[in-house]
Motif scaffolding. Structure first.
Motif, short mmCIF file in Angstrom:
data_model
loop_
_atom_site.label_atom_id
_atom_site.label_comp_id
_atom_site.label_asym_id
_atom_site.label_seq_id
_atom_site.Cartn_x
_atom_site.Cartn_y
_atom_site.Cartn_z
N GLY A 56 79.12 32.09 81.50
CA GLY A 56 79.57 33.10 81.40
C GLY A 56 80.76 33.49 82.29
O GLY A 56 82.05 33.93 81.84
N HIS A 57 80.62 32.93 83.48
CA HIS A 57 81.74 33.24 84.32
C HIS A 57 82.56 32.91 84.31
O HIS A 57 82.42 30.65 83.79
CB HIS A 57 80.35 33.17 85.65
CG HIS A 57 81.65 33.88 87.66
ND1 HIS A 57 82.65 33.39 87.76
CD2 HIS A 57 81.02 34.38 87.58
CE1 HIS A 57 82.88 34.03 88.39
NE2 HIS A 57 81.55 35.15 88.86
N VAL A 58 83.35 32.99 84.54
CA VAL A 58 85.40 31.95 84.50
C VAL A 58 84.97 31.55 85.99
O VAL A 58 85.51 29.48 85.79
CB VAL A 58 86.16 32.78 85.22
CG1 VAL A 58 85.92 34.18 86.54
CG2 VAL A 58 87.73 32.34 85.31
N ASP A 59 84.42 31.43 86.57
CA ASP A 59 84.21 29.93 88.09
C ASP A 59 83.45 28.78 86.82
O ASP A 59 83.80 27.74 87.58
CB ASP A 59 83.85 30.49 89.05
CG ASP A 59 84.18 30.96 90.12
OD1 ASP A 59 84.95 32.09 89.44
OD2 ASP A 59 84.03 31.12 91.07
N PHE A 60 82.64 28.61 85.91
CA PHE A 60 82.14 27.67 85.18
C PHE A 60 82.43 27.48 84.24
O PHE A 60 81.89 26.33 83.03
CB PHE A 60 80.79 28.12 85.36
CG PHE A 60 80.18 28.38 86.86
CD1 PHE A 60 79.85 27.38 87.61
CD2 PHE A 60 79.48 29.42 87.01
CE1 PHE A 60 79.31 27.74 88.72
CE2 PHE A 60 79.13 30.28 88.31
CZ PHE A 60 79.20 29.20 88.71
N ALA A 61 83.90 27.81 83.88
CA ALA A 61 84.60 27.42 82.60
C ALA A 61 84.68 26.06 82.25
O ALA A 61 84.97 25.66 81.15
CB ALA A 61 86.43 28.38 82.94
N ASP A 62 84.76 24.99 83.11
CA ASP A 62 84.83 23.41 82.74
C ASP A 62 83.57 23.60 81.79
O ASP A 62 83.56 22.47 81.48
CB ASP A 62 85.41 22.74 84.63
CG ASP A 62 86.20 21.52 84.31
OD1 ASP A 62 87.24 22.05 82.90
OD2 ASP A 62 85.60 20.75 84.56
N GLU A 63 81.47 24.04 82.41
CA GLU A 63 81.06 23.35 81.69
C GLU A 63 81.39 24.06 80.08
O GLU A 63 80.75 23.47 79.13
CB GLU A 63 80.02 24.07 82.52
CG GLU A 63 79.20 23.71 83.56
CD GLU A 63 78.28 22.88 83.44
OE1 GLU A 63 77.54 22.69 82.80
OE2 GLU A 63 78.38 21.42 84.60
N VAL A 64 82.02 25.35 80.37
CA VAL A 64 82.18 25.92 79.21
C VAL A 64 83.34 24.87 77.96
O VAL A 64 82.47 23.84 76.88
CB VAL A 64 82.65 26.88 78.20
CG1 VAL A 64 82.36 26.99 77.55
CG2 VAL A 64 81.72 28.46 79.34
N GLU A 65 83.76 23.66 78.61
CA GLU A 65 85.25 22.82 78.20
C GLU A 65 84.13 21.61 77.81
O GLU A 65 84.68 21.14 76.63
CB GLU A 65 86.33 22.55 78.92
CG GLU A 65 87.19 22.09 78.61
CD GLU A 65 88.14 22.28 77.82
OE1 GLU A 65 89.14 22.15 76.91
OE2 GLU A 65 88.23 24.55 77.73
N ARG A 66 83.84 21.27 78.09
CA ARG A 66 82.62 20.19 77.96
C ARG A 66 82.28 20.23 77.03
O ARG A 66 81.48 19.56 76.63
CB ARG A 66 82.29 19.22 79.72
CG ARG A 66 82.81 18.82 80.67
CD ARG A 66 82.81 18.47 81.50
NE ARG A 66 81.51 19.02 82.09
CZ ARG A 66 81.48 20.14 83.72
NH1 ARG A 66 82.84 19.77 84.15
NH2 ARG A 66 80.32 20.66 83.79
N ALA A 67 80.42 20.60 76.67
CA ALA A 67 80.17 21.93 75.71
C ALA A 67 80.85 22.04 74.56
O ALA A 67 80.39 21.13 73.52
CB ALA A 67 79.18 23.01 76.31
N LEU A 68 82.25 22.72 74.41
CA LEU A 68 82.88 22.76 73.00
C LEU A 68 83.34 21.62 72.72
O LEU A 68 83.29 20.94 71.58
CB LEU A 68 83.82 23.86 73.47
CG LEU A 68 83.46 24.98 73.82
CD1 LEU A 68 84.75 26.28 74.23
CD2 LEU A 68 82.91 25.49 72.97
N ARG A 69 83.71 20.32 73.16
CA ARG A 69 84.17 19.05 73.59
C ARG A 69 83.36 18.45 72.49
O ARG A 69 83.87 17.81 71.37
CB ARG A 69 84.71 18.23 74.45
CG ARG A 69 84.76 17.21 73.94
CD ARG A 69 85.98 16.73 73.43
NE ARG A 69 86.67 15.56 73.36
CZ ARG A 69 86.38 14.88 72.23
NH1 ARG A 69 85.37 15.52 70.99
NH2 ARG A 69 86.63 13.88 72.19
N VAL A 70 81.75 18.84 72.07
CA VAL A 70 81.14 18.05 72.12
C VAL A 70 80.16 18.97 70.49
O VAL A 70 79.65 18.37 69.59
CB VAL A 70 79.80 17.42 72.21
CG1 VAL A 70 80.12 15.76 73.17
CG2 VAL A 70 78.98 18.05 72.83
N LEU A 71 80.26 19.74 70.40
CA LEU A 71 80.29 20.89 69.46
C LEU A 71 80.48 21.17 68.50
O LEU A 71 81.74 21.10 68.02
CB LEU A 71 80.06 22.47 70.30
CG LEU A 71 78.68 22.68 71.66
CD1 LEU A 71 78.68 24.09 71.92
CD2 LEU A 71 77.66 22.24 71.19
#
Length: 702
Positions: free
Chosen positions: A88-103
């Motif tokens: 949930g932290h903005v510094d790790f938004a890229d982790e969210v981006e990669r996950a959303l790509r495959v969900l």
């Protein structure tokens, strides 16, 4: 757990979803309660105790936040749910981006007191870009000040979908005990007497809530009828909607993004989790409900539907390389893969053998013989695949669009404290960059230092701490620096550049005329646009493309301080060729040299990254916090009172936020909190611009 899917019918029972939210909204607790409710775990893990399944990394448990996206799998009502708990932290938004790509879908978790918070808005926009259907879960309904209606209104105002509340809370704050299901008109109450996990009891709507439930059911039907043609037709005929029609319409609206189903509960107290799982099954899409994937190249000419019998195609979205092995996490879009199979990395053209296939449960794994379309699994044995790699059947190649990697904004210089550990540091940095594409490692040309760049101060702290913990050696770290950019304030027209070279062999000749101008109407606009206005074929199209490539090469270093250049438009207006000496290389060189010459002529400005900051402080500390923000060159954009606290919003240069957490705690006796999110770039003030910006990593390491 269901058996392996081998038919299209079984694909309909799969749900691939992520949990998205702002920091401390309760994502990980929701995930833990889902695992407990589905019987996957037999003990409830707690974030504050460091006993959660998905926050298994030592740093996650020490800091009490999610840092790495973790995949788990469970079963509910005959469906298999593959779930990814995201940071949930903005510094790790890229982790969210990669996950959303495959969900295929997501559950967005909101705090019942705070409503939509800055990072929850950011991850919502990320899901919008990937067109991921969502349902909303308003968590922490047992907190003082919790209000479902206020949270729903904040979703409407800040996120702009039509929120469709399908539940009515029973009780408020500490007395919150259950919900009225407005779709099936029933009461769901959790009895947790004696401190045991809540036991769900289904019954009729309580008399005291019946009138309000009927009113809200009517409002729900009217809202759905406005958005769904079939529901509107039934509503006009019968002046009401049947349960089946309402459920089908809610599912359609969720898939299209026209509406978002809103549920509520308290995950920490085990209230609301079972209806949330029912909603995941009822409203979020299966792999059959999402569009088939397409190759990024037109000449691929292929579309891969979610069919286990089709040629194999999968996208790697995460790599975990450690001392015991290398795991490549993939989403299988089509086909079936078995252990021992050979796959092709479509980007690099290499072929590799899959040694093992694992069902992932955070840091634990179960062996599988095969994985089919719709699955999210980890592969063992792939040595070169990276996050974003497409893995496919060697006989049926297909290249899928990889996740977008954000540009780093903060850098530090790093070096091993002992010279003998320099090689180990290089290996550790290479492994970090392999696992996390948003971390960039480079060598500073001027100082010779190794520079590590990332998405924020916390991002880099976590990376360096991982090196220390996993590598077993000490690392010295320099003072953070931000990534500046240069832009054009006033352009130049008709700049003529000739590239002529004759050294005995085939010569080089290219003649171009360039116009350079700012891209947008205000300073801070980023991007690059190239256009051709050449007429009469004076510069052939293949040479125009070479000029554009050369211009993009020139953007790497600007004339002010060697920073990348952005926010400009270049137009090729004229030029000429030589019948023998003109070539792609000649025009690429002309484009690079010509734009560099033009930029030296233009009026340039230095840009610095800025962030939107939301600060929550006690009312008696507002004055000191405002003064501190002003001293940090912050521009306050708003303030509001919320539950006895003040919420301040401001835009602050990122360079001024280093160490702000410690400063804020000291000014508020530890009661103040803040969150940030990137807000683009703004013009740097005179002293910073005069210095040419801070060269990231150029400071002496400590």
């Amino acid at each position: 757990m269901r058996t392996r899917p081998t038919t299209l019918d079984s694909l309909a029972t799969i749900r691939n979803l992520g949990i998205l939210a702002h920091v401390d909204a309760g994502k990980t607790t929701v995930t833990e309660r889902i695992l407990y409710a589905t019987g996957t775990t037999h003990k409830r893990g707690e974030v504050h105790d460091g006993t959660t399944v998905t926050d298994f990394d030592p740093q996650e448990r020490d800091r009490g936040i999610t840092i790495f996206a973790a995949a788990v799998s469970c079963a509910w009502d005959g469906h298999r749910i593959n779930l990814i708990d995201t940071p949930g932290h903005v510094d790790f938004a890229d982790e969210v981006e990669r996950a959303l790509r495959v969900l295929d879908g997501a559950v967005a978790v909101f705090d019942a007191v705070a409503g939509v918070e800055p990072q929850s808005e950011s991850v919502w926009r990320q899901a919008d870009r990937h067109r991921v259907p969502r349902i909303a879960f308003v968590n922490k309904m047992d907190r003082v000040g919790a209000d479902l209606d206020t949270a729903v209104e904040s979703i409407r105002e800040r996120l702009h979908p039509a929120p469709l509340a399908t539940q009515l809370p029973i009780g408020t704050e500490e007395r919150f005990t259950g919900v009225v299901d407005l779709v099936r008109m029933r009461a769901l109450v959790w009895d947790d007497a004696g401190g045991a996990p809540g036991t769900l009891v289904e019954g009729p709507v309580p008399d005291g809530s019946r009138d309000e439930a009927l009113r809200r059911r009517r409002l729900l039907e009217e809202a759905v009828a406005e958005l769904h043609p079939a529901a509107l037709e039934e509503f006009c005929d019968r002046e009401t909607l049947s349960g089946a029609t309402l459920t089908g319409a809610l599912r359609d609206l969720t898939h299209s993004g026209a509406g978002v189903v809103v549920l509520c509960g308290s995950a920490y107290r085990d209230r609301g989790v079972e209806p949330l799982l029912d909603a995941v099954v009822a409203y979020l899409p299966s792999p059959l409900d999402v569009p088939a994937v397409r190759g990024v190249h037109e000449d691929d000419g292929q579309v891969r539907a979610a069919d286990p019998q089709a040629p194999f195609a999968a996208l790697a979205f995460k790599v975990n390389a450690n001392g015991t092995g290398r795991l490549t996490y993939v989403r299988v879009y089509s086909g079936t893969i078995e252990k021992g199979d050979t796959v092709r990395d479509a980007g690099s053209g290499r072929t590799e053998r899959v040694a093992r296939i694992l069902r992932v449960m955070a840091d634990r794994h179960a062996q599988l013989d095969r994985a089919a379309a719709g699955d999210i699994v980890a592969l063992v044995g792939l040595k070169t695949a990276r996050a974003g790699s497409t893995l496919c059947d060697p006989a049926a190649p297909l290249l899928l669009e990889p996740p977008v990697v954000a540009e780093p904004v903060v850098s530090v210089a790093v070096e091993a404290r002992r010279a003998t550990d320099t090689g180990r540091l290089a290996t550790a940095l290479a492994r970090l960059a392999e696992e996390d594409p948003s971390l960039v490692v480079r060598t500073d040309d001027e100082t010779g230092q190794t520079v590590l760049s990332g998405m924020g101060e916390l991002h880099l702290e976590v990376a360096v701490e991982r090196i220390r913990q996993e590598g077993g050696f000490e690392v010295a770290v320099g003072r953070p620096g931000v990534a500046h950019r240069e832009t054009v304030l006033r352009g130049v027209r008709g700049l003529v550049h000739r590239h002529v070279k004759q050294d005995g062999g085939a010569g080089q000749f290219a003649h171009i005329v360039l116009d350079v101008e700012p891209l947008g109407g205000e300073v801070g606009v980023t991007g690059f646009e190239f256009r051709s206005a050449v007429v009469g074929g004076r510069v052939p199209q293949e040479y125009v493309r070479a000029v554009e490539t050369g211009c993009r090469d020139a953007l790497a270093e600007g004339p002010l301080g060697g920073h990348p250049v952005t926010g400009l438009r270049v137009t090729l207006t004229d030029g000429s060729t030589h019948v023998k000496d003109s070539s792609d290389m000649a025009f690429r060189t002309a484009g690079r040299s010509g734009l560099r010459e033009a930029l030296r002529t233009c009026a340039m400005a230095l840009l610095e990254p800025v962030a939107d900051v939301t600060v929550t402080v006690p009312a008696d500390a507002v004055g000191g916090v405002l003064g501190d923000l002003a001293a940090r060159r912050g521009r306050v954009t708003g303030s509001e009172s919320r539950a006895g606290s003040a919420v301040l919003t401001a835009t602050v240069p990122l360079a001024e936020l280093f160490g702000y957490a410690t400063r804020l705690r000291s000014r508020t006796q530890g009661r103040g909190t803040f969150t940030t999110r990137p807000a683009g770039y703004a013009m740097a003030p005179g002293p910073v611009a005069a210095a040419g910006g801070s060269a990231p990593g150029a400071d002496t390491v400590r």
